[in-house]
Design a protein around this motif. Structure first.
Motif, mmCIF file in Angstrom:
data_model
loop_
_atom_site.group_PDB
_atom_site.id
_atom_site.type_symbol
_atom_site.label_atom_id
_atom_site.label_comp_id
_atom_site.label_asym_id
_atom_site.label_seq_id
_atom_site.Cartn_x
_atom_site.Cartn_y
_atom_site.Cartn_z
ATOM 1 N N LYS A 1 1.144 -1.098 0.448
ATOM 2 C CA LYS A 1 0.547 -0.178 -0.020
ATOM 3 C C LYS A 1 0.955 0.951 -0.118
ATOM 4 O O LYS A 1 0.778 2.032 0.165
ATOM 5 C CB LYS A 1 -1.109 0.422 1.375
ATOM 6 N N ASN A 2 1.575 1.377 0.854
ATOM 7 C CA ASN A 2 2.712 2.001 0.812
ATOM 8 C C ASN A 2 4.283 2.008 0.992
ATOM 9 O O ASN A 2 4.685 0.798 1.487
ATOM 10 C CB ASN A 2 2.263 3.093 1.785
ATOM 11 N N MET A 3 4.347 3.484 0.821
ATOM 12 C CA MET A 3 6.633 2.697 0.794
ATOM 13 C C MET A 3 7.240 4.458 1.468
ATOM 14 O O MET A 3 6.866 5.606 0.629
ATOM 15 C CB MET A 3 7.148 2.561 -0.139
ATOM 16 N N LYS A 4 8.028 3.853 2.620
ATOM 17 C CA LYS A 4 8.775 5.172 2.714
ATOM 18 C C LYS A 4 9.892 4.659 2.906
ATOM 19 O O LYS A 4 10.605 3.722 3.219
ATOM 20 C CB LYS A 4 8.256 6.224 3.908
ATOM 21 N N ARG A 5 11.255 5.926 2.965
ATOM 22 C CA ARG A 5 12.526 6.025 3.824
ATOM 23 C C ARG A 5 12.523 5.566 5.837
ATOM 24 O O ARG A 5 11.650 6.774 5.732
ATOM 25 C CB ARG A 5 12.862 7.068 3.347
ATOM 26 N N THR A 6 13.061 5.563 6.032
ATOM 27 C CA THR A 6 13.381 5.248 7.253
ATOM 28 C C THR A 6 14.637 6.062 7.600
ATOM 29 O O THR A 6 15.197 6.707 6.717
ATOM 30 C CB THR A 6 13.304 3.824 8.238
ATOM 31 N N SER A 7 14.536 6.273 9.013
ATOM 32 C CA SER A 7 16.184 7.193 9.191
ATOM 33 C C SER A 7 17.340 6.353 9.126
ATOM 34 O O SER A 7 18.681 7.620 8.789
ATOM 35 C CB SER A 7 15.970 7.560 10.733
ATOM 36 N N ASP A 8 17.422 5.133 8.805
ATOM 37 C CA ASP A 8 18.635 4.829 8.868
ATOM 38 C C ASP A 8 18.193 4.462 7.110
ATOM 39 O O ASP A 8 19.883 3.272 7.274
ATOM 40 C CB ASP A 8 19.053 3.441 9.861
ATOM 41 N N GLY A 9 17.864 5.142 6.432
ATOM 42 C CA GLY A 9 17.684 4.634 5.122
ATOM 43 C C GLY A 9 17.261 3.706 4.563
ATOM 44 O O GLY A 9 17.549 3.318 3.727
ATOM 45 N N SER A 10 16.647 2.669 5.422
ATOM 46 C CA SER A 10 16.745 1.499 5.028
ATOM 47 C C SER A 10 15.264 2.188 3.886
ATOM 48 O O SER A 10 14.545 3.241 4.238
ATOM 49 C CB SER A 10 15.618 -0.030 5.770
ATOM 50 N N ARG A 11 14.327 0.850 3.138
ATOM 51 C CA ARG A 11 13.299 1.536 2.821
ATOM 52 C C ARG A 11 11.971 0.947 3.551
ATOM 53 O O ARG A 11 12.553 -0.487 3.678
ATOM 54 C CB ARG A 11 12.685 1.169 0.986
#
Length: 499
Positions: A209-219
């Motif tokens: 449904k969605n996708m975002k970047r996390t603080s450590d650069g992962s997805r």
């Protein structure tokens, strides 16, 4: 469940031929990486990779005339044909490696030997085909190609096409025995069985449904279980969007700047399938004609012998069509939801530039069965309406973007990789030659997203794909050797003619 428990190394979205190929390559290169796959349908290879949704040609440019355009000076440009053939050879090599290692079995379930032919009518087209034949047959990848404009010879090659032909218009064909029919649905299923045996986690009936970047650069991807309705979040260092027409929406949700400005134009297809076994038995080849003026390259008419569920079939098409869906199982809102502020100018530009194409697609949608039969009779003069049924093929989403040559709103007819600069996301967009060049395209994804690992991986890649980084055109002996060894591994009987 806590987020930490849903961490993995790689997430593959879509269980088609591209994810199957990328997963299989990674499992050989880095066996200890954890791979998770999400697919919204109930089985692998059900959408664009499915055998009824895919043209199934081992696209090796042996018969596709749009890969060899005639230049203004009358010479034939075979650059693209060579490139596509070289890329298909990589696929054959990787499949052979998997078969030889017993990682996939029964190659005859997904690849069969089948002559590839090009067929043209009219003096000008015959002259073009002869020049094309002369240009290609000097190249080691096209060795063994034959040309004939003798109706008697053509009757031997393609009796069902020549029977009942009354026109005295010039006609010619080329034939090359070393072609193949590839069942990409069966291959995809075979590769996913292999991946399950390698402890790859595959979640069917799960929609991203969605996708975002996390603080450590992962997805981080937000995934809904379609049956239970529960939503979970999964994180990975690398996410591949291999969801066919669905990849564009996911690319937009990823928010990566490289995806900005890109739009998509959906094109659907229909095939006629022969239900008369006597007619099916008379034809044994893939025969490609020339596209009508104004028609898109993916609607080049072809009469194809196909092997589906180990049964011989005969298909004619594709008749192009239009649906705003991005997937066969998609939504009628797909096209409208893909229009964003950042791509609206390209979308409008493509609409204005391709009014002829739009008109052509609408005309195709409105064709009656009898009108479609008239097109088929240009190939099979004696075709009877009752012998042929209509099948809806897959959806293709052509890329729309700004290009140097075409400016804003240029419609692209190839396969395109879009990736984040940091290599954390890659998306595959576009269509033909698509599945046939999956190994080449996925090696390209690895080079773009893991550049720091390629030197370390290269020896293993060369073991799996011996011609990786090498031109077979410039190494005729290697080309013949690879063709012969892959034909043996894949149980294909059609090797090169002895020179």
């Amino acid at each position: 469940m806590g987020n930490n428990e849903n961490k993995t190394d790689v997430i593959l979205i879509g269980a088609g031929i591209m994810s199957a190929t990328l997963g299989s390559l990674l499992k050989e290169l880095v066996p200890d990486w954890n791979i998770t796959v999400f697919e919204q349908l109930g089985k692998p290879g059900e959408e664009s990779s499915n055998e009824w949704n895919n043209a199934g040609t081992g696209h090796a440019a042996l018969c596709e005339l749009n890969y060899t355009p005639e230049k203004s000076d009358g010479t034939i440009d075979i650059t693209k044909a060579i490139k596509v053939n070289e890329q298909f050879q990589l696929s054959r090599q990787f499949w052979s490696y998997l078969v030889n290692k017993d990682l996939i079995q029964n190659p005859q379930d997904f690849v069969m030997p089948l002559p590839h032919m090009s067929l043209v009518h009219g003096e000008q087209n015959v002259s073009f085909l002869k020049k094309r034949f002369e240009a290609l047959s000097k190249n080691p990848l096209f060795e063994g190609m034959e040309f004939s404009d003798d109706p008697g010879k053509l009757k031997e090659w393609i009796p069902v096409i020549m029977d009942g032909r009354t026109s005295d218009e010039p006609i010619a064909a080329t034939k090359i025995e070393s072609g193949t029919d590839v069942n990409f649905g069966a291959l995809t299923r075979s590769l996913f069985t292999h991946l399950e045996n390698q402890n790859v986690t595959i979640h069917y009936k799960h929609s991203v449904k969605n996708m975002k970047r996390t603080s450590d650069g992962s997805r981080e991807v937000k995934v809904k279980d379609i049956e239970s309705g529960t939503v979970k979040r999964h994180t990975a260092k690398f996410v591949f969007l291999g969801a066919g027409g669905g990849s564009l929406h996911l690319l937009q949700k990823s928010g990566i700047p490289e995806g900005k400005g890109i739009g998509g134009f959906p094109v659907s297809g229909l095939f006629m399938v022969c239900n008369n076994p006597e007619v099916v038995e008379q034809h044994q080849a893939k025969v490609y004609g020339k596209a009508k003026v104004g028609a898109p390259p993916m609607s080049v008419p072809h009469l194809d012998t196909r092997y589906i569920d180990n049964k011989k079939s005969l298909l004619f098409g594709p008749y192009a069509g239009f649906s705003p869906k991005f997937l066969k199982t998609g939504s009628y809102l797909d096209l409208f939801l893909s229009v964003k502020l950042h791509n609206v100018i390209n979308m409008i530009g493509a609409g204005l530039k391709n009014l002829g194409l739009t008109k052509y697609l609408i005309q195709q949608v409105l064709l009656s069965k009898e009108k479609r039969m008239e097109e088929l009779r240009e190939f099979i003069p004696n075709a009877k309406s009752e012998d042929w049924d209509m099948v809806v093929a897959g959806q293709r989403v052509q890329v729309i973007k700004e290009s140097e040559a075409g400016g804003k709103g240029t419609l692209q007819f190839g396969t395109e990789v879009v990736n984040a600069a940091d290599g954390s996301v890659a998306a595959l967009l576009g269509a033909s030659p698509g599945a046939s060049t999956a190994v080449h395209v996925m090696l390209d994804v690895l080079a773009r997203c893991f550049p720091e690992r390629m030197d370390e991986w290269e020896p293993k890649i060369k073991e799996m794909v011996p011609s990786y980084g090498v031109s077979l055109t410039d190494n005729p002996e290697l080309a013949r050797d690879i063709h012969t060894t892959t034909a043996q591994a894949l149980k294909l009987t059609n090797v090169y003619h002895e020179a």
